[in-house]
Write a protein that holds these residues in place. Structure first.
Motif, PDB file in Angstrom:
ATOM      1  N   MET A   1       0.854  -1.168   0.000  1.00 50.25           N
ATOM      2  CA  MET A   1       0.000   0.000   0.000  1.00 50.25           C
ATOM      3  C   MET A   1       0.899   1.230   0.000  1.00 50.25           C
ATOM      4  O   MET A   1       1.892   1.282   0.708  1.00 50.25           O
ATOM      5  CB  MET A   1      -0.874  -0.010   1.252  1.00 50.25           C
ATOM      6  CG  MET A   1      -1.709   1.224   1.429  1.00 50.25           C
ATOM      7  SD  MET A   1      -2.720   1.158   2.917  1.00 50.25           S
ATOM      8  CE  MET A   1      -1.492   1.354   4.163  1.00 50.25           C
ATOM      9  N   TYR A   2       0.567   2.219  -0.791  1.00 51.88           N
ATOM     10  CA  TYR A   2       1.245   3.507  -0.805  1.00 51.88           C
ATOM     11  C   TYR A   2       0.228   4.556  -0.381  1.00 51.88           C
ATOM     12  O   TYR A   2      -0.939   4.421  -0.678  1.00 51.88           O
ATOM     13  CB  TYR A   2       1.689   3.913  -2.211  1.00 51.88           C
ATOM     14  CG  TYR A   2       2.571   2.978  -2.939  1.00 51.88           C
ATOM     15  CD1 TYR A   2       3.946   3.026  -2.750  1.00 51.88           C
ATOM     16  CD2 TYR A   2       2.050   2.079  -3.853  1.00 51.88           C
ATOM     17  CE1 TYR A   2       4.775   2.190  -3.465  1.00 51.88           C
ATOM     18  CE2 TYR A   2       2.868   1.243  -4.561  1.00 51.88           C
ATOM     19  CZ  TYR A   2       4.236   1.296  -4.372  1.00 51.88           C
ATOM     20  OH  TYR A   2       5.050   0.473  -5.073  1.00 51.88           O
ATOM     21  N   VAL A  11      -0.575  -2.785  -4.993  1.00 53.00           N
ATOM     22  CA  VAL A  11      -0.121  -3.425  -6.233  1.00 53.00           C
ATOM     23  C   VAL A  11      -0.269  -4.925  -6.047  1.00 53.00           C
ATOM     24  O   VAL A  11       0.214  -5.477  -5.057  1.00 53.00           O
ATOM     25  CB  VAL A  11       1.352  -3.079  -6.549  1.00 53.00           C
ATOM     26  CG1 VAL A  11       1.792  -3.731  -7.855  1.00 53.00           C
ATOM     27  CG2 VAL A  11       1.541  -1.574  -6.622  1.00 53.00           C
ATOM     28  N   VAL A  12      -0.944  -5.590  -6.984  1.00 51.31           N
ATOM     29  CA  VAL A  12      -1.133  -7.039  -6.886  1.00 51.31           C
ATOM     30  C   VAL A  12      -0.563  -7.721  -8.121  1.00 51.31           C
ATOM     31  O   VAL A  12      -0.200  -7.088  -9.107  1.00 51.31           O
ATOM     32  CB  VAL A  12      -2.620  -7.424  -6.708  1.00 51.31           C
ATOM     33  CG1 VAL A  12      -3.182  -6.842  -5.432  1.00 51.31           C
ATOM     34  CG2 VAL A  12      -3.444  -7.005  -7.904  1.00 51.31           C
ATOM     35  N   LEU A  29      -5.169   0.921 -12.227  1.00 51.45           N
ATOM     36  CA  LEU A  29      -4.151   1.094 -13.254  1.00 51.45           C
ATOM     37  C   LEU A  29      -3.522  -0.261 -13.546  1.00 51.45           C
ATOM     38  O   LEU A  29      -3.221  -1.011 -12.619  1.00 51.45           O
ATOM     39  CB  LEU A  29      -3.038   2.036 -12.786  1.00 51.45           C
ATOM     40  CG  LEU A  29      -3.299   3.529 -12.748  1.00 51.45           C
ATOM     41  CD1 LEU A  29      -4.408   3.882 -11.793  1.00 51.45           C
ATOM     42  CD2 LEU A  29      -2.043   4.262 -12.380  1.00 51.45           C
ATOM     43  N   ARG A  30      -3.320  -0.566 -14.809  1.00 52.93           N
ATOM     44  CA  ARG A  30      -2.619  -1.795 -15.189  1.00 52.93           C
ATOM     45  C   ARG A  30      -1.214  -1.408 -15.620  1.00 52.93           C
ATOM     46  O   ARG A  30      -1.032  -0.632 -16.545  1.00 52.93           O
ATOM     47  CB  ARG A  30      -3.349  -2.501 -16.344  1.00 52.93           C
ATOM     48  CG  ARG A  30      -2.688  -3.786 -16.810  1.00 52.93           C
ATOM     49  CD  ARG A  30      -3.008  -4.922 -15.840  1.00 52.93           C
ATOM     50  NE  ARG A  30      -2.323  -6.145 -16.143  1.00 52.93           N
ATOM     51  CZ  ARG A  30      -2.857  -7.178 -16.783  1.00 52.93           C
ATOM     52  NH1 ARG A  30      -4.092  -7.126 -17.229  1.00 52.93           N
ATOM     53  NH2 ARG A  30      -2.171  -8.272 -16.965  1.00 52.93           N
ATOM     54  N   LEU A  31      -0.205  -1.941 -14.924  1.00 57.70           N
ATOM     55  CA  LEU A  31       1.185  -1.653 -15.241  1.00 57.70           C
ATOM     56  C   LEU A  31       1.772  -2.800 -16.050  1.00 57.70           C
ATOM     57  O   LEU A  31       1.406  -3.953 -15.853  1.00 57.70           O
ATOM     58  CB  LEU A  31       2.002  -1.482 -13.955  1.00 57.70           C
ATOM     59  CG  LEU A  31       1.517  -0.418 -12.978  1.00 57.70           C
ATOM     60  CD1 LEU A  31       2.375  -0.427 -11.728  1.00 57.70           C
ATOM     61  CD2 LEU A  31       1.515   0.953 -13.617  1.00 57.70           C
ATOM     62  N   LYS A  32       2.671  -2.471 -16.959  1.00 53.01           N
ATOM     63  CA  LYS A  32       3.379  -3.493 -17.722  1.00 53.01           C
ATOM     64  C   LYS A  32       4.763  -2.962 -18.059  1.00 53.01           C
ATOM     65  O   LYS A  32       4.989  -1.748 -18.053  1.00 53.01           O
ATOM     66  CB  LYS A  32       2.622  -3.866 -18.989  1.00 53.01           C
ATOM     67  CG  LYS A  32       2.658  -2.803 -20.070  1.00 53.01           C
ATOM     68  CD  LYS A  32       2.054  -3.306 -21.372  1.00 53.01           C
ATOM     69  CE  LYS A  32       2.301  -2.282 -22.476  1.00 53.01           C
ATOM     70  NZ  LYS A  32       1.909  -2.759 -23.770  1.00 53.01           N
ATOM     71  N   PRO A  33       5.714  -3.880 -18.347  1.00 52.07           N
ATOM     72  CA  PRO A  33       7.052  -3.410 -18.749  1.00 52.07           C
ATOM     73  C   PRO A  33       6.968  -2.628 -20.060  1.00 52.07           C
ATOM     74  O   PRO A  33       6.215  -2.988 -20.967  1.00 52.07           O
ATOM     75  CB  PRO A  33       7.846  -4.698 -18.924  1.00 52.07           C
ATOM     76  CG  PRO A  33       7.116  -5.709 -18.085  1.00 52.07           C
ATOM     77  CD  PRO A  33       5.669  -5.324 -18.179  1.00 52.07           C
ATOM     78  N   SER A  34       7.753  -1.581 -20.143  1.00 49.43           N
ATOM     79  CA  SER A  34       7.815  -0.774 -21.356  1.00 49.43           C
ATOM     80  C   SER A  34       8.419  -1.584 -22.494  1.00 49.43           C
ATOM     81  O   SER A  34       9.340  -2.369 -22.282  1.00 49.43           O
ATOM     82  CB  SER A  34       8.677   0.463 -21.096  1.00 49.43           C
ATOM     83  OG  SER A  34       9.019   1.093 -22.300  1.00 49.43           O
ATOM     84  N   GLU A  35       7.900  -1.415 -23.702  1.00 48.71           N
ATOM     85  CA  GLU A  35       8.470  -2.102 -24.853  1.00 48.71           C
ATOM     86  C   GLU A  35       9.868  -1.580 -25.153  1.00 48.71           C
ATOM     87  O   GLU A  35      10.721  -2.336 -25.612  1.00 48.71           O
ATOM     88  CB  GLU A  35       7.556  -1.935 -26.069  1.00 48.71           C
ATOM     89  CG  GLU A  35       6.247  -2.681 -25.920  1.00 48.71           C
ATOM     90  CD  GLU A  35       5.314  -2.492 -27.103  1.00 48.71           C
ATOM     91  OE1 GLU A  35       5.738  -1.916 -28.129  1.00 48.71           O
ATOM     92  OE2 GLU A  35       4.160  -2.926 -26.999  1.00 48.71           O
ATOM     93  N   ILE A  67       3.532   6.034  -8.873  1.00 45.99           N
ATOM     94  CA  ILE A  67       3.104   4.631  -8.822  1.00 45.99           C
ATOM     95  C   ILE A  67       4.067   3.772  -9.629  1.00 45.99           C
ATOM     96  O   ILE A  67       4.527   2.714  -9.164  1.00 45.99           O
ATOM     97  CB  ILE A  67       1.669   4.483  -9.358  1.00 45.99           C
ATOM     98  CG1 ILE A  67       0.687   5.228  -8.467  1.00 45.99           C
ATOM     99  CG2 ILE A  67       1.284   3.015  -9.486  1.00 45.99           C
ATOM    100  CD1 ILE A  67      -0.679   5.439  -9.086  1.00 45.99           C
ATOM    101  N   GLU A  68       4.382   4.203 -10.840  1.00 47.16           N
ATOM    102  CA  GLU A  68       5.275   3.423 -11.704  1.00 47.16           C
ATOM    103  C   GLU A  68       6.654   3.278 -11.072  1.00 47.16           C
ATOM    104  O   GLU A  68       7.235   2.197 -11.058  1.00 47.16           O
ATOM    105  CB  GLU A  68       5.370   4.080 -13.080  1.00 47.16           C
ATOM    106  CG  GLU A  68       4.067   3.994 -13.853  1.00 47.16           C
ATOM    107  CD  GLU A  68       4.007   4.924 -15.058  1.00 47.16           C
ATOM    108  OE1 GLU A  68       4.955   5.707 -15.281  1.00 47.16           O
ATOM    109  OE2 GLU A  68       2.991   4.867 -15.782  1.00 47.16           O
TER     110      GLU A  68
END
Length: 193
Positions: A1-2, A11-12, A29-35, A67-68
């Protein structure tokens, strides 16, 4: 938790982040690694619920970059876990309850009034030795040495090269591999090491 200003973050697994505001707003928010750089996280999907009207000003209050950055530093493994799985918007709350119950959640406290401070850094007890074969244990040792050297403001690449007798370019490869495996956060532009 932040916690930042009026938001709390969870974040899960799978990269979903639930952001709850103190005025009934909930953003997912859906996070993913940057291309472009797989060691960096980017927001690729968003959804917000509120009992009040949602405006562009409401979205502007969501601290995406914070967040990122925090997820890169401490929850990269959770983002990778379950990557590629799809969760329908109407199932997000159930998804969070399941992930939290299973212990696949990262919780932190952060206040926008207090600077973000990474976890304490300890000096490694043994110097690095150039290995015959690169293993995860070795990459974890490289990461620990890197964190310590950066903490004391010494350029990690050249210092590790001197310790191990390996060329700086080889050490940079080890550091990159440690980042890709999630043992180090992404590098910051303009910072040597």
């Amino acid at each position: 938790m932040y916690e930042t200003g009026s938001w709390t973050f969870h974040v899960v697994a799978g990269g979903w982040t639930k952001c709850v505001g103190n005025d009934d707003r909930t953003a997912y928010l859906r996070l993913k690694p940057s291309e472009r750089d797989p060691a960096r996280l980017v927001t690729c999907a968003t959804f917000m619920e509120s009992n009040r009207p949602i405006s562009s000003a409401t979205w502007a209050q969501v601290p995406f970059a914070t967040i990122e950055r925090m997820a890169e530093d401490r929850a990269m493994d959770l983002v990778a876990a379950g990557a590629g799985q799809s969760t329908a918007i109407e199932d997000l709350e159930r998804h969070f309850k399941e992930q939290i119950a299973a212990g696949r959640v990262q919780r932190f406290t952060f206040s926008e009034h207090t600077p973000y401070v990474p976890e304490p850094v300890e000096q490694p007890s043994t110097p690095l030795v150039r290995p015959q074969r690169i293993t995860d244990d070795f990459l974890k040792d490289v990461a620990a040495q890197y964190r310590w050297l950066a903490h004391i403001n010494e350029a990690p690449g050249p210092a590790i090269a001197e310790q191990t007798g390996a060329p700086v370019r080889t050490v940079q490869g080890w550091i990159l591999r440690a980042r890709k495996r999630g043992f180090l956060p992404p590098g910051r532009p303009g910072r040597a090491g």
